[in-house]
Design a protein around this motif. Structure first.
Motif, PDB file in Angstrom:
ATOM      1  N   TYR A 221       0.822  -1.219   0.000  1.00  0.00           N
ATOM      2  CA  TYR A 221       0.000   0.000   0.000  1.00  0.00           C
ATOM      3  C   TYR A 221       0.854   1.266   0.000  1.00  0.00           C
ATOM      4  O   TYR A 221       0.327   2.374   0.130  1.00  0.00           O
ATOM      5  CB  TYR A 221      -0.923   0.012   1.230  1.00  0.00           C
ATOM      6  N   ASP A 222       2.168   1.126  -0.142  1.00  0.00           N
ATOM      7  CA  ASP A 222       3.066   2.280  -0.175  1.00  0.00           C
ATOM      8  C   ASP A 222       3.832   2.310  -1.497  1.00  0.00           C
ATOM      9  O   ASP A 222       5.034   2.583  -1.534  1.00  0.00           O
ATOM     10  CB  ASP A 222       4.058   2.225   0.995  1.00  0.00           C
ATOM     11  N   HIS A 230       6.487  10.974  -9.666  1.00  0.00           N
ATOM     12  CA  HIS A 230       5.212  11.500 -10.120  1.00  0.00           C
ATOM     13  C   HIS A 230       4.090  10.934  -9.244  1.00  0.00           C
ATOM     14  O   HIS A 230       4.308  10.030  -8.446  1.00  0.00           O
ATOM     15  CB  HIS A 230       4.974  11.152 -11.593  1.00  0.00           C
ATOM     16  N   ILE A 231       2.893  11.479  -9.396  1.00  0.00           N
ATOM     17  CA  ILE A 231       1.780  11.032  -8.572  1.00  0.00           C
ATOM     18  C   ILE A 231       1.312   9.653  -9.031  1.00  0.00           C
ATOM     19  O   ILE A 231       1.468   9.283 -10.198  1.00  0.00           O
ATOM     20  CB  ILE A 231       0.588  12.027  -8.618  1.00  0.00           C
ATOM     21  N   GLY A 232       0.770   8.901  -8.088  1.00  0.00           N
ATOM     22  CA  GLY A 232       0.256   7.581  -8.414  1.00  0.00           C
ATOM     23  C   GLY A 232      -0.609   7.054  -7.284  1.00  0.00           C
ATOM     24  O   GLY A 232      -0.520   7.519  -6.145  1.00  0.00           O
ATOM     25  N   ILE A 233      -1.442   6.085  -7.611  1.00  0.00           N
ATOM     26  CA  ILE A 233      -2.301   5.449  -6.614  1.00  0.00           C
ATOM     27  C   ILE A 233      -1.449   4.453  -5.838  1.00  0.00           C
ATOM     28  O   ILE A 233      -0.911   3.503  -6.407  1.00  0.00           O
ATOM     29  CB  ILE A 233      -3.491   4.757  -7.291  1.00  0.00           C
ATOM     30  N   SER A 249       2.642  -2.165  -8.628  1.00  0.00           N
ATOM     31  CA  SER A 249       1.236  -2.541  -8.503  1.00  0.00           C
ATOM     32  C   SER A 249       1.133  -3.624  -7.439  1.00  0.00           C
ATOM     33  O   SER A 249       2.102  -4.348  -7.180  1.00  0.00           O
ATOM     34  CB  SER A 249       0.664  -3.057  -9.824  1.00  0.00           C
ATOM     35  N   VAL A 250      -0.027  -3.731  -6.826  1.00  0.00           N
ATOM     36  CA  VAL A 250      -0.243  -4.771  -5.815  1.00  0.00           C
ATOM     37  C   VAL A 250      -0.058  -6.147  -6.432  1.00  0.00           C
ATOM     38  O   VAL A 250       0.555  -7.045  -5.838  1.00  0.00           O
ATOM     39  CB  VAL A 250      -1.646  -4.630  -5.189  1.00  0.00           C
ATOM     40  N   ILE A 271      -3.976  -3.731   2.702  1.00  0.00           N
ATOM     41  CA  ILE A 271      -4.933  -2.818   2.056  1.00  0.00           C
ATOM     42  C   ILE A 271      -5.062  -1.579   2.944  1.00  0.00           C
ATOM     43  O   ILE A 271      -5.344  -1.699   4.142  1.00  0.00           O
ATOM     44  CB  ILE A 271      -6.302  -3.486   1.863  1.00  0.00           C
ATOM     45  N   PRO A 272      -4.874  -0.381   2.400  1.00  0.00           N
ATOM     46  CA  PRO A 272      -4.904   0.824   3.234  1.00  0.00           C
ATOM     47  C   PRO A 272      -6.318   1.321   3.526  1.00  0.00           C
ATOM     48  O   PRO A 272      -7.198   1.271   2.662  1.00  0.00           O
ATOM     49  CB  PRO A 272      -4.142   1.837   2.388  1.00  0.00           C
ATOM     50  N   LEU A 273      -6.503   1.790   4.737  1.00  0.00           N
ATOM     51  CA  LEU A 273      -7.726   2.512   5.100  1.00  0.00           C
ATOM     52  C   LEU A 273      -7.461   4.011   5.090  1.00  0.00           C
ATOM     53  O   LEU A 273      -8.193   4.791   5.685  1.00  0.00           O
ATOM     54  CB  LEU A 273      -8.212   2.063   6.479  1.00  0.00           C
TER      55      LEU A 273
END
Length: 432
Positions: A221-222, A230-233, A249-250, A271-273
């Protein structure tokens, strides 16, 4: 009348055990609790008592540290213990098992506290005598305080100042010693490991780790943050089409661990909350891959730049007019407003990730962090994310005594069993 009460209580306990038993198809849900959240201010303050043990199969108390001789120690004795007018949070934490008979609790050692650096752990565990002291002191600590095991979070072997040539071997040696002694006392051993493809081989002998722990908890999750170009999920399930680093990626994290010898049945997928936030360099460039100038602004409750808890983001997204988008390749949402950007989880992405865990036959997930869910119910139900994950991964079951007393099937069974028991007790005793 007294006999009837005892019969009723016995039947309740018997049915409670049945309802609270795990289904073979259910996945594990590890809930990590950061002890420092008890020192947050205002509505962000989260006390141990707020943890709802119904929604977790395992609770992790994070973090303890170690001294220079490898002996486990508290990083905040006033929070952890009752001595010297302390809060006694460890006792309160482990008392959660009174209300969920299947709950397991673990104490986490390591993490990101500056005193628990990878370089320091590298130097300490270079000495086998320190490894032995860690094993013994940890078992003593676990038994004394009624934990069920350990979650070791060395961040990270061979990196951040660690010894890339020795740390992998020393970690394996330490895990092997822990596993050997833990098995004698039926204690659980979890290794919390990072999953970036470019760094796995520097930190771990994956097959050896898998063979010497009960579970491998992957910090999947990091994947992006203020350190990224750059930005990313940060928890995108699949790779963004424009991403050059194929490990971000996960799915890449999980697959790379399995390909290197980790057993799927031991993998706990993080999984992040919370959501990872950025400050955009250009407000008109908002898609993943755009440039940023640093983390997003400090959030209201966490007061931490670059991170926003679900309790916070569910409020701001609803009330402040953010634009919400779905990144279909990564199977995750993101949102932006002015120069602020956030990648996060929603109902749809959590369902997809849960299905992924089931399809890959993983052991379960780690919800990180329990205090980042909407525990006050500002956006509706309390613990909305944890409830969703339970619904997807654990047949939607709850395990509290309150739940049991409201299950219609349980009430019917209890009534039938009670009637039969009283009837048989009223009949003459046949001793022939």
């Amino acid at each position: 009348m007294l006999l009837s009460v005892w019969i009723l209580l016995l039947l309740i306990f018997n049915n409670y055990q049945i309802i609270n038993a795990a289904n073979d198809d259910d996945k594990l849900i590890f809930c990590m609790y950061l002890t420092r959240s008890a020192e947050r201010q205002a509505d962000g303050n989260f006390q141990v008592e707020y943890i709802d043990e119904r929604y977790c199969t395992h609770l992790i108390y994070a973090y303890m540290g170690i001294d220079d001789n490898g002996v486990i120690k508290s990083l905040n004795p006033i929070l952890d213990f009752e001595e010297k007018s302390g809060r006694g949070n460890i006792r309160k934490f482990n008392n959660k098992k009174h209300y969920n008979v299947n709950l397991k609790t673990l104490v986490a050692v390591g993490g990101w506290d500056p005193t628990e650096s990878s370089r320091r752990y590298s130097l300490i565990f270079l000495d086998e005598a320190n490894q032995d002291r860690f094993v013994k002191s940890t078992i003593d600590f676990i038994v004394k305080h009624n934990f069920n095991g350990l979650a070791l979070h060395w961040t990270y072997p061979g990196l951040n100042g660690g010894d890339v040539n020795r740390d992998k071997h020393n970690l394996t040696s330490l895990l092997r010693k822990l596993k050997e002694e833990f098995s004698k006392k039926n204690l659980l051993l979890v290794a919390i490991c990072q999953g970036l493809t470019s760094q796995i081989d520097d930190s771990y002998n994956v097959k050896d780790v898998s063979q010497n722990v009960d579970y491998i908890y992957l910090t999947s999750y990091d994947l992006y943050g203020e350190w990224s170009k750059h930005i990313g999920i940060a928890s995108g399930l699949y790779l963004h089409p424009n991403e050059e680093d194929k490990g971000l990626s996960v799915d890449s994290v999980v697959t790379n661990w399995i390909n290197r010898g980790a057993e799927p049945k031991r993998i706990i997928m993080g999984i992040p909350l919370f959501g990872r936030t950025f400050t955009l360099k250009y407000e008109n460039q908002t898609e993943p891959g755009a440039f940023h100038v640093g983390p997003g602004r400090k959030s209201q409750h966490l007061q931490y730049a670059g991170i926003m808890s679900y309790m916070e983001l569910c409020q701001v997204l609803d009330k402040e007019g953010w634009t919400i988008k779905w990144e279909d390749t990564q199977k995750n949402p993101y949102a932006f407003k002015d120069d602020q950007w956030i990648g996060f989880e929603n109902t749809r992405s959590l369902e997809i990730k849960s299905r992924y865990v089931i399809d890959r036959k993983l052991a379960g997930i780690a919800a990180v962090f329990v205090e980042d869910d909407d525990f006050r119910g500002f956006c509706g139900e309390k613990y909305a994310r944890l409830k969703l994950l339970n619904g997807y991964l654990r047949s939607g079951r709850e395990s509290s005594f309150e739940y049991i007393l409201n299950v219609s099937v349980f009430k019917k069974n209890l009534k039938d069993q009670y009637t039969q028991c009283v009837y048989h007790l009223s009949q003459p005793l046949d001793i022939s």
